[in-house]
Scaffold this motif. Structure first.
Motif, PDB file in Angstrom:
ATOM      1  N   VAL A 144      55.591   1.645 -62.565  1.00 43.40           N
ATOM      2  CA  VAL A 144      55.083   2.886 -61.988  1.00 43.40           C
ATOM      3  C   VAL A 144      53.598   3.057 -62.300  1.00 43.40           C
ATOM      4  O   VAL A 144      52.797   3.366 -61.412  1.00 43.40           O
ATOM      5  N   GLY A 145      53.205   2.857 -63.546  1.00 41.20           N
ATOM      6  CA  GLY A 145      51.800   3.000 -63.927  1.00 41.20           C
ATOM      7  C   GLY A 145      50.904   2.043 -63.161  1.00 41.20           C
ATOM      8  O   GLY A 145      49.833   2.425 -62.688  1.00 41.20           O
ATOM      9  N   ARG A 146      51.345   0.818 -63.026  1.00 43.50           N
ATOM     10  CA  ARG A 146      50.565  -0.181 -62.289  1.00 43.50           C
ATOM     11  C   ARG A 146      50.394   0.242 -60.838  1.00 43.50           C
ATOM     12  O   ARG A 146      49.303   0.163 -60.287  1.00 43.50           O
ATOM     13  N   ARG A 147      51.464   0.723 -60.221  1.00 43.25           N
ATOM     14  CA  ARG A 147      51.364   1.188 -58.834  1.00 43.25           C
ATOM     15  C   ARG A 147      50.397   2.359 -58.710  1.00 43.25           C
ATOM     16  O   ARG A 147      49.633   2.443 -57.745  1.00 43.25           O
ATOM     17  N   LEU A 148      50.411   3.271 -59.669  1.00 44.41           N
ATOM     18  CA  LEU A 148      49.481   4.401 -59.663  1.00 44.41           C
ATOM     19  C   LEU A 148      48.035   3.923 -59.745  1.00 44.41           C
ATOM     20  O   LEU A 148      47.178   4.366 -58.977  1.00 44.41           O
ATOM     21  N   VAL A 149      47.771   3.028 -60.690  1.00 43.28           N
ATOM     22  CA  VAL A 149      46.405   2.535 -60.889  1.00 43.28           C
ATOM     23  C   VAL A 149      45.920   1.770 -59.655  1.00 43.28           C
ATOM     24  O   VAL A 149      44.780   1.955 -59.206  1.00 43.28           O
ATOM     25  N   LEU A 150      46.762   0.932 -59.085  1.00 38.65           N
ATOM     26  CA  LEU A 150      46.358   0.175 -57.900  1.00 38.65           C
ATOM     27  C   LEU A 150      46.110   1.091 -56.704  1.00 38.65           C
ATOM     28  O   LEU A 150      45.169   0.876 -55.931  1.00 38.65           O
ATOM     29  N   ALA A 151      46.924   2.128 -56.543  1.00 35.76           N
ATOM     30  CA  ALA A 151      46.700   3.089 -55.455  1.00 35.76           C
ATOM     31  C   ALA A 151      45.399   3.855 -55.677  1.00 35.76           C
ATOM     32  O   ALA A 151      44.630   4.095 -54.733  1.00 35.76           O
ATOM     33  N   ALA A 152      45.124   4.228 -56.924  1.00 33.11           N
ATOM     34  CA  ALA A 152      43.874   4.921 -57.243  1.00 33.11           C
ATOM     35  C   ALA A 152      42.675   4.013 -56.961  1.00 33.11           C
ATOM     36  O   ALA A 152      41.661   4.459 -56.418  1.00 33.11           O
ATOM     37  N   ALA A 153      42.793   2.733 -57.299  1.00 32.97           N
ATOM     38  CA  ALA A 153      41.720   1.774 -57.018  1.00 32.97           C
ATOM     39  C   ALA A 153      41.499   1.638 -55.509  1.00 32.97           C
ATOM     40  O   ALA A 153      40.358   1.585 -55.047  1.00 32.97           O
ATOM     41  N   ASP A 154      42.577   1.607 -54.749  1.00 31.97           N
ATOM     42  CA  ASP A 154      42.445   1.539 -53.286  1.00 31.97           C
ATOM     43  C   ASP A 154      41.715   2.766 -52.745  1.00 31.97           C
ATOM     44  O   ASP A 154      40.850   2.651 -51.877  1.00 31.97           O
ATOM     45  N   ASP A 155      42.050   3.952 -53.259  1.00 29.08           N
ATOM     46  CA  ASP A 155      41.379   5.179 -52.820  1.00 29.08           C
ATOM     47  C   ASP A 155      39.893   5.142 -53.162  1.00 29.08           C
ATOM     48  O   ASP A 155      39.046   5.528 -52.350  1.00 29.08           O
ATOM     49  N   ALA A 156      39.559   4.684 -54.365  1.00 36.09           N
ATOM     50  CA  ALA A 156      38.154   4.606 -54.783  1.00 36.09           C
ATOM     51  C   ALA A 156      37.388   3.601 -53.918  1.00 36.09           C
ATOM     52  O   ALA A 156      36.264   3.864 -53.487  1.00 36.09           O
ATOM     53  N   ARG A 157      38.003   2.472 -53.646  1.00 36.63           N
ATOM     54  CA  ARG A 157      37.394   1.453 -52.787  1.00 36.63           C
ATOM     55  C   ARG A 157      37.145   2.019 -51.384  1.00 36.63           C
ATOM     56  O   ARG A 157      36.070   1.844 -50.802  1.00 36.63           O
ATOM     57  N   ALA A 158      38.126   2.723 -50.855  1.00 33.94           N
ATOM     58  CA  ALA A 158      38.004   3.307 -49.510  1.00 33.94           C
ATOM     59  C   ALA A 158      36.894   4.356 -49.449  1.00 33.94           C
ATOM     60  O   ALA A 158      36.296   4.564 -48.390  1.00 33.94           O
ATOM     61  N   ALA A 159      36.591   4.984 -50.577  1.00 27.08           N
ATOM     62  CA  ALA A 159      35.518   5.984 -50.639  1.00 27.08           C
ATOM     63  C   ALA A 159      34.143   5.340 -50.813  1.00 27.08           C
ATOM     64  O   ALA A 159      33.134   6.042 -50.858  1.00 27.08           O
ATOM     65  N   GLY A 160      34.101   4.016 -50.929  1.00 25.15           N
ATOM     66  CA  GLY A 160      32.835   3.305 -51.060  1.00 25.15           C
ATOM     67  C   GLY A 160      32.428   2.970 -52.479  1.00 25.15           C
ATOM     68  O   GLY A 160      31.337   2.443 -52.707  1.00 25.15           O
ATOM     69  N   CYS A 161      33.293   3.245 -53.452  1.00 24.89           N
ATOM     70  CA  CYS A 161      32.977   2.891 -54.840  1.00 24.89           C
ATOM     71  C   CYS A 161      33.040   1.376 -55.005  1.00 24.89           C
ATOM     72  O   CYS A 161      33.832   0.698 -54.355  1.00 24.89           O
ATOM     73  N   ARG A 162      32.192   0.868 -55.889  1.00 29.27           N
ATOM     74  CA  ARG A 162      32.160  -0.571 -56.156  1.00 29.27           C
ATOM     75  C   ARG A 162      32.747  -0.913 -57.521  1.00 29.27           C
ATOM     76  O   ARG A 162      33.078  -2.061 -57.782  1.00 29.27           O
ATOM     77  N   TRP A 163      32.851   0.080 -58.402  1.00 27.12           N
ATOM     78  CA  TRP A 163      33.319  -0.150 -59.768  1.00 27.12           C
ATOM     79  C   TRP A 163      34.303   0.931 -60.165  1.00 27.12           C
ATOM     80  O   TRP A 163      34.077   2.103 -59.904  1.00 27.12           O
ATOM     81  N   LEU A 164      35.376   0.522 -60.823  1.00 25.67           N
ATOM     82  CA  LEU A 164      36.331   1.465 -61.388  1.00 25.67           C
ATOM     83  C   LEU A 164      36.381   1.217 -62.892  1.00 25.67           C
ATOM     84  O   LEU A 164      36.754   0.138 -63.342  1.00 25.67           O
ATOM     85  N   HIS A 165      35.973   2.207 -63.646  1.00 26.09           N
ATOM     86  CA  HIS A 165      35.904   2.115 -65.106  1.00 26.09           C
ATOM     87  C   HIS A 165      37.162   2.736 -65.717  1.00 26.09           C
ATOM     88  O   HIS A 165      37.706   3.688 -65.174  1.00 26.09           O
ATOM     89  N   VAL A 166      37.566   2.225 -66.871  1.00 26.56           N
ATOM     90  CA  VAL A 166      38.648   2.845 -67.623  1.00 26.56           C
ATOM     91  C   VAL A 166      38.424   2.596 -69.113  1.00 26.56           C
ATOM     92  O   VAL A 166      37.975   1.527 -69.512  1.00 26.56           O
ATOM     93  N   ASP A 167      38.690   3.612 -69.906  1.00 28.66           N
ATOM     94  CA  ASP A 167      38.715   3.483 -71.363  1.00 28.66           C
ATOM     95  C   ASP A 167      40.178   3.575 -71.772  1.00 28.66           C
ATOM     96  O   ASP A 167      40.953   4.313 -71.160  1.00 28.66           O
ATOM     97  N   PHE A 168      40.541   2.835 -72.814  1.00 32.75           N
ATOM     98  CA  PHE A 168      41.938   2.878 -73.244  1.00 32.75           C
ATOM     99  C   PHE A 168      42.036   2.499 -74.708  1.00 32.75           C
ATOM    100  O   PHE A 168      41.162   1.852 -75.272  1.00 32.75           O
TER     101      PHE A 168
END
Length: 131
Positions: free
Chosen positions: A83-107
């Motif tokens: 579930v978490g992986r699907r959430l992160v990948l969907a969020a990355a797709d949304d960011a990419r579609a908005a024109g973002c080139r980088w997705l940062h995460v701290d963990f």
């Protein structure tokens, strides 16, 4: 698994606060998620099982090339099921579609395998300043 992943779903502050408390431990203190997301998020993604919120992630951004993954939360009963992986990948797709080139995460170190291996982030050096 019949989990549906939905971007920019209508947020119920009480429901999302309760999920956050289950995922991270602690008491469910109601947080004004709707206002925060409307003011600061590029997108947010929820995972739903038969209409029940079981996962969440949000993406904030700088208005340009950089987006930032925040608040990845999965109900403990749904963890380790993808579930978490699907959430992160969907969020990355949304960011990419908005024109973002980088997705940062701290963990935290215990999430390294999830983000680096499971979600294909690459390790980078970063800094953190407590305010």
């Amino acid at each position: 698994m019949a989990v549906e992943v939905v971007s920019r779903f209508p947020v119920d502050d009480e429901v999302l606060s309760a999920l956050h408390a289950r995922a991270f431990g602690g008491d469910a203190v109601e947080t004004p998620w709707r206002v925060r997301l409307a003011g600061h998020a590029l997108t947010w993604v929820g995972a739903f099982d038969d209409g029940r919120l079981v996962g969440f992630v949000q993406v904030c951004w700088d208005g340009g090339a950089h987006a930032f993954l925040l608040d990845t939360a999965v109900d403990p009963r749904w963890q380790h099921r993808g579930v978490g992986r699907r959430l992160v990948l969907a969020a990355a797709d949304d960011a990419r579609a908005a024109g973002c080139r980088w997705l940062h995460v701290d963990f935290e170190p215990d999430l390294e395998e999830f983000y680096l291996d499971g979600c294909s982030f690459r390790p980078t050096r970063a800094g953190l300043l407590a305010l």
